[in-house]
Scaffold this active site. Structure first.
Site, PDB file in Angstrom:
ATOM      1  N   LYS A  50      45.972  46.228  34.992  1.00  0.00           N
ATOM      2  CA  LYS A  50      47.267  45.598  35.005  1.00  0.00           C
ATOM      3  C   LYS A  50      48.504  45.261  33.863  1.00  0.00           C
ATOM      4  O   LYS A  50      47.558  44.479  33.304  1.00  0.00           O
ATOM      5  CB  LYS A  50      46.723  43.540  35.790  1.00  0.00           C
ATOM      6  CG  LYS A  50      48.102  43.189  35.914  1.00  0.00           C
ATOM      7  CD  LYS A  50      47.940  41.340  35.932  1.00  0.00           C
ATOM      8  CE  LYS A  50      49.561  40.848  35.878  1.00  0.00           C
ATOM      9  NZ  LYS A  50      49.349  39.397  35.627  1.00  0.00           N
ATOM     10  N   GLY A  76      52.967  44.772  37.000  1.00  0.00           N
ATOM     11  CA  GLY A  76      52.048  42.653  36.585  1.00  0.00           C
ATOM     12  C   GLY A  76      54.160  42.155  36.733  1.00  0.00           C
ATOM     13  O   GLY A  76      53.817  40.738  36.081  1.00  0.00           O
TER      14      GLY A  76
END
Length: 333
Positions: free
Chosen positions: A202, A228
């Site tokens: 992420k 993200g």
């Protein structure tokens, strides 16, 4: 000695209680991941906020209420104990109880990613094992950053390798330089992408060039890149990202899932129009007003936001007015 027997002693009674209370809920433990064992992360994951009562206790009833409302949205899964979950402000016992609570309420076909990153490698391993036993499918491991000057690529590769070697569930790397002051180096990501128990990353930094290189350079690996932030979700998909972990999904989950679908269907003009309307609200509930802004916006859309834990403070009336205006001018209110 098994890792589960080396957990810090304060966690042992909690884990024993969780095992008694929720047999069969500890997903991912019966089939340890390895080469060829890959979970599909394609889709949207909201990083859940942690609801608190007026006395700043974790409000598990409110958490379950929010979960019931999210059940109608086609999320791929949920993230708990990330940055938006006020993870640093929760005690170890609370972290495990939040994971257990969400696992019980979450449909079996939806993934549960749980934050387990700590400053030391040993503590991260112990907490990752704990999260697995509490029901997490995937461990989301943020970069250690307190001694950031010493966090070289070599140190981070060693840290994540040891965590992934010991983890009974797949690991997702988590780079969030806005909070840690540390960007997981690209060369470290490319090395770690070869580990059979590291599923992806992420990346919250917003560097689209970097994300494109991650996708391109790991195309021979079983490695998935997650955007993200909702602000660059479309751009990330255009470069081959698998999905998104987006704070704004706590508020506008259905539109973000719609954006995900439009991109997968190649309906780029519609996707672009929708993406444009999401940028300002996303900036407002992240960089501009942070978690207090995110929780306030949740209340306008029927979710429980509630207070943050101190030292985070609520928005002032002028800030609330500005936040509402951002959603209104983009036709969300």
């Amino acid at each position: 000695m098994a890792l589960s027997t080396r957990l810090a002693s304060p966690l042992q009674p909690i884990l024993a209680a969780l095992r008694r209370a929720a047999p069969g809920q500890r997903r991912g433990l019966s089939a340890p991941p390895g080469p060829g064992h890959t979970l599909d992360l394609r889709g949207i994951f909201p990083p859940l906020t942690t609801p608190f009562s007026p006395t700043q206790e974790v409000d598990y009833a409110r958490l379950e209420e929010n979960m019931c409302r999210y059940a109608s949205i086609p999320f791929r899964g949920l993230v708990v104990l990330g940055s938006n979950g006020e993870y640093p402000y929760l005690a170890p016992r609370e972290r495990l109880e939040v994971v257990s609570c969400v696992r019980r309420a979450l449909p079996r076909d939806r993934l549960l990613l749980a934050g387990s990153g700590c400053e030391s490698t040993q503590a991260t391993i112990e907490l990752t094992v704990s999260m697995a036993e509490a029901g997490a499918d995937v461990a989301l491991v943020v970069t250690p950053c307190y001694y950031r000057g010493a966090m070289t690529s070599a140190a981070l590769v060693q840290h994540y390798t040891e965590v992934a070697d010991a983890s009974p569930i797949p690991v997702v790397l988590y780079s969030v330089p806005a909070n840690t002051g540390l960007d997981l180096p690209l060369e470290a990501v490319l090395t770690l992408a070869q580990h059979p128990n590291i599923l992806g990353i992420k990346d919250s930094g917003g560097d689209i060039t970097r994300m494109g290189l991650m996708v391109h350079k790991t195309r021979q690996e079983d490695f998935q890149v997650l955007a993200g932030s909702a602000s660059f979700l479309l751009a990330s998909y255009a470069l081959g990202a698998s999905g998104g972990v987006c704070a704004l999904a706590n508020v506008l989950g259905a539109p973000l899932c719609q954006l995900d679908r439009l991109c997968r269907e190649g309906r780029w003009q519609e996707a672009r129009d929708l993406q444009h309307r999401l940028i300002e609200p996303n900036v407002a509930v992240t960089r501009r007003f942070g978690i207090p802004g995110l929780k306030k916006a949740m209340e306008w859309f029927g979710y429980y936001g509630g207070p943050c834990r101190a030292p985070l403070v609520p928005l002032s009336p002028p800030q609330v007015e500005e936040l509402r205006g951002t959603f209104s001018t983009n036709s969300w209110l």
